[in-house]
Design an enzyme around this catalytic site. Structure first.
Site, PDB file in Angstrom:
ATOM      1  N   ASP A 465       0.941  -0.959  -0.134  1.00  0.00           N
ATOM      2  CA  ASP A 465       0.023  -0.022  -0.272  1.00  0.00           C
ATOM      3  C   ASP A 465       0.738   1.205   0.122  1.00  0.00           C
ATOM      4  O   ASP A 465       0.563   2.248  -0.431  1.00  0.00           O
ATOM      5  CB  ASP A 465      -0.928  -0.168   1.554  1.00  0.00           C
ATOM      6  CG  ASP A 465      -2.022  -0.992   1.046  1.00  0.00           C
ATOM      7  OD1 ASP A 465      -2.160  -1.556   0.197  1.00  0.00           O
ATOM      8  OD2 ASP A 465      -2.583  -1.415   2.213  1.00  0.00           O
ATOM      9  N   GLU A 491      -2.962  -2.403  -8.836  1.00  0.00           N
ATOM     10  CA  GLU A 491      -1.745  -1.554  -9.348  1.00  0.00           C
ATOM     11  C   GLU A 491      -1.853  -0.829 -10.428  1.00  0.00           C
ATOM     12  O   GLU A 491      -0.599  -0.494 -11.132  1.00  0.00           O
ATOM     13  CB  GLU A 491      -0.359  -2.573  -9.136  1.00  0.00           C
ATOM     14  CG  GLU A 491      -0.224  -3.644 -10.217  1.00  0.00           C
ATOM     15  CD  GLU A 491      -1.157  -5.096  -9.943  1.00  0.00           C
ATOM     16  OE1 GLU A 491      -1.020  -5.986 -10.544  1.00  0.00           O
ATOM     17  OE2 GLU A 491      -2.261  -4.791  -8.990  1.00  0.00           O
TER      18      GLU A 491
END
Length: 588
Positions: A465, A491
Site C-alpha cells: 500500500d 496496481e
C-alpha cells in the site's frame, strides 16, 4: 454562529429608528400638560335630548335631560349639550375634539354670552378640514369678545352614544397633540409596513405558510391603522365617517383571525393538542362570523354585540396563549418566539380592561396601544422567523457541503487519494468532449506496476500500500484542466492527456516511467527498485473512453511482453475496428 442577512440587519435598523421616534413621542406625551383638557361624557357634564326621527337642521330641543342614558336615537337625532362655566378656561381659543363614529351628520354649535351662535358641520363622506389623525374631528371655537357659554352637538343617525368621546382643549394644545399623535401613528404604520413587506418576501423566498399568514396579518393591521387614524382620507376623502368605521370593524376581526392562524399553523401538531387547536380555530371563526355582520350594522344592539365580540376575542387570545404555553412545554422552538410576540398585545388588551385609556395618548385611546402592540408583534416575529430561516439555511448549506464531500469521496481512491475508476471516467468524458470541440489529439496512458504481487508476498500488503501511495505522489502533479490521473484498481493507474504531439507524448511517458522507477521506497522495501510498464494509445478521431482503454490495454500487454519497465504505443486507426470495445471494457 448564524450570520444575519442584509435584509434582516436593515429591518433591525428600521425597527430601532422608529422605536426611538415612538419613544420620543411617548416622552412628549407624558410631559405634556393637559390642564385645560376636559373630557365630555354623557351626564359628565353632557346633557342630552333625543328625536326618534331625523329633525330638521334648524330645529333644537326645548329641554335637555342631564340624567339617564339616551335611547331610540339610532334612526333619529341625538343632541348633546355642555355648559361652559364662567372663567372655566383662561383662554378663548378652545377646540372641541370629537372621535368620529358612525353617524350621518354632525353639527357643532358654539354659543356665546352676547347671543351669537357659530355652527360647523360635517357629514359622512365629507369631513372637510375638520378631520385629524387618530380618528378625530376638530371644531375650533371662533374667537370673539364675548365668552363661550355652551357647546351643542347634534348627531343624526349615530350608531352608539356610549362610543362617543369628546374633549375640550386649547387650540395650541390641539395642534401639538395632533402632531404628536400623527407622529406616533406614522411610526407604528411604518413598522407594520416593514413587517408586511419583509414577511411577504420571506413567504415567496422560502415557501412557508407561516410567513404568508404573518404578512397578511401585518397588512390587515396596516390597513386597520390607516383607516382608524383617517390617514386614508388624504387619498379617499369620500370614505370619511360611517364607511371607515365599518371597514375598521371588519379589518380588526380579520386581523384577529389572521394572527390566530399564523400562530396555530406555525406550531407543529405534535406540540399542540387537537382540542386546543380546534378551540382556537373555532373561536377565530366565531369572532369573524360575529364581526362581519357587526361591521355592517348602523343601528340595533351594537353595544351588546360589541361586548359579546370582546369576550370572544379575549377567549380567542387565551386559547392561543394556552396553545403557545403547551407547545413551549413540549419543546417547540417556535413557541418561544410566539411567547415574546404575543406577550405585549395580550398585556395591552388585558390592561385596557382595568383602566380608562380613551382619554390618554392625546385622545388616541386604546387604539394607539393596539397599533403599537401589533407593530411589536409583527416585527418580533419577523426577526424570529429570519433567524430561524438563517439557521435552516446554514444547516442546509452544511448538508449540501457534506453531500458534495461524500460524492467527491465516492469518486476518490481511499488509499492513494487519486480519482478512482468512476471519477476518472467522468473526468475523461469531460476532457474528451472539450478536445473533440477543439480538434486536439487525446492520449490515454495505462500504467501497471511490475511484479507488484511479489512486493506484497515478500514485504506484506501494508508495504504494498505504501508503494502504491508513492506512485500516486508521482502522478498527482499531472492533474490539470486538460489531463486527468487515477488509480483504476489494484496496481493499475491511468493518465489521460490532451493536446500533445507524438514526440511530446513519448517524452512525457518516458519521463513518467523514469520518475516512478526513481522514486525512493527505501523506508518500505529497502533498495528494491519499483518499475512500471506503460501502454499508450492516442486518437485523432472522435473516440470514447472505452475505445481508448481497449487499445491502451493492448499496448500495456505489449510492454509487459517486451520485458516490462518500458513504454509501448498503439494507435487507433479506424473506429469500426473497436465497435465492441465498450462491452469488453465493462467486463474488465
Amino acid at each position: 454562529m448564524v450570520r444575519e442577512s442584509p435584509m434582516l440587519r436593515l429591518l433591525k435598523k428600521i425597527l430601532a429608528t422608529l422605536c426611538l421616534i415612538a419613544s420620543a413621542g411617548l416622552v412628549g406625551l407624558c410631559g405634556s400638560s393637559p390642564v385645560s383638557a376636559q373630557a365630555l361624557r354623557i351626564n359628565h357634564p353632557l346633557c342630552h335630548a333625543v328625536s326618534e326621527e331625523v329633525a330638521p337642521w334648524n330645529v333644537a330641543p326645548s329641554t335637555f335631560a342631564c340624567i339617564g342614558q339616551p335611547e331610540r336615537y339610532q334612526r333619529g337625532t341625538l343632541w348633546l349639550q355642555a355648559m361652559i362655566p364662567p372663567k372655566a378656561y383662561d383662554r378663548d381659543d378652545l377646540s372641541l375634539i370629537v372621535h368620529s363614529s358612525r353617524f350621518d351628520r354632525l353639527i357643532v354649535a358654539f354659543f356665546y354670552a352676547d347671543g351669537a351662535v357659530e355652527r360647523q358641520a360635517v357629514r359622512s363622506g365629507d369631513f372637510g378640514t375638520h378631520w385629524r389623525a387618530g380618528g378625530q374631528l376638530a371644531f375650533r371655537a371662533p374667537q370673539r369678545d364675548a365668552s363661550l357659554t355652551k357647546v351643542t352637538l347634534r348627531f343624526d343617525k349615530v350608531a352608539s352614544a356610549r362610543l362617543l368621546r369628546m374633549r375640550l382643549v386649547g387650540r395650541g394644545e390641539e395642534g401639538t397633540q395632533t402632531t404628536g399623535l400623527a407622529t406616533l401613528i406614522g411610526a407604528a404604520l411604518v413598522l407594520l409596513l416593514s413587517g408586511a413587506l419583509y414577511n411577504a418576501s420571506l413567504a415567496l423566498a422560502v415557501r412557508r405558510q407561516f410567513s404568508a399568514w404573518q404578512a397578511a396579518w401585518a397588512a390587515s393591521m396596516l390597513a386597520w391603522g390607516t383607516c382608524w387614524s383617517q390617514l386614508h382620507l388624504f387619498f379617499f376623502p369620500a370614505m370619511a365617517g360611517a364607511l371607515s368605521a365599518q371597514i375598521c370593524t371588519g379589518l380588526s376581526c380579520l386581523a384577529i383571525a389572521l394572527a390566530t392562524l399564523s400562530a396555530i399553523t406555525a406550531l407543529e401538531q405534535v406540540h399542540v393538542s387537537v382540542y386546543l387547536r380546534r378551540t382556537a380555530l373555532g373561536l377565530t371563526g366565531c369572532v369573524f362570523a360575529l364581526g362581519l355582520p357587526l361591521s355592517l350594522m348602523r343601528s340595533g344592539p351594537i353595544e351588546s354585540l360589541g361586548a359579546v365580540l370582546a369576550m370572544l376575542v379575549l377567549a380567542n387570545l387565551l386559547s392561543v396563549a394556552f396553545s403557545i404555553g403547551q407547545a413551549w412545554r413540549r419543546g417547540s422552538r417556535e413557541a418561544r418566539s410566539f411567547a415574546g410576540a404575543w406577550a405585549v398585545p395580550m398585556l395591552v388588551l388585558g390592561s385596557t380592561s382595568f383602566f380608562d385609556a380613551d382619554t390618554m395618548f392625546w385622545g388616541g385611546g386604546s387604539q394607539i396601544l393596539v397599533l403599537f402592540a401589533a407593530a411589536w408583534q409583527t416585527l418580533w416575529l419577523s426577526v424570529a422567523a429570519s433567524r430561524t430561516y438563517a439557521r435552516l439555511r446554514v444547516e442546509r448549506d452544511i448538508a449540501r457541503q457534506a453531500e458534495a464531500q461524500a460524492q467527491e469521496l465516492a469518486r476518490r481512491d481511499a488509499l492513494t487519494g487519486l480519482p478512482n475508476r468512476r471519477g476518472f471516467i467522468e473526468r475523461a468524458g469531460s476532457i474528451l468532449n472539450i478536445s473533440r470541440g477543439r480538434g486536439d489529439v487525446v492520449a490515454l496512458l495505462l500504467i501497471d506496476v511490475d511484479w507488484f504481487k511479489s512486493i506484497n508476498d515478500v514485504y506484506g500488503h501494508e508495504a504494498g500500500d505504501l508503494v502504491l501511495q508513492g506512485i500516486a505522489c508521482c502522478l498527482a502533479p499531472h492533474e490539470s484542466p486538460f489531463s486527468a490521473t487515477a488509480r483504476l484498481g489494484g496496481e493499475e493507474f491511468a493518465v489521460l492527456v490532451a493536446g500533445m504531439g507524438d514526440v511530446e507524448l513519448m517524452r512525457f511517458a518516458e519521463a513518467l516511467r523514469h520518475e516512478i522507477s526513481s522514486y525512493d521506497h527505501g523506508d518500505v522495501i529497502g533498495h528494491r527498485k519499483v518499475t512500471a510498464s506503460i501502454g499508450i494509445t492516442r486518437s485523432t478521431i472522435a473516440a470514447d473512453f472505452h475505445s481508448l482503454y481497449r487499445v491502451a490495454d493492448e499496448a500495456l500487454y505489449e510492454a509487459k511482453r517486451g520485458g516490462r519497465d518500458r513504454v509501448a504505443i498503439q494507435l487507433m486507426d479506424a473506429p469500426d475496428r473497436y465497435s465492441d470495445l465498450g462491452e469488453v471494457a465493462l467486463k474488465c
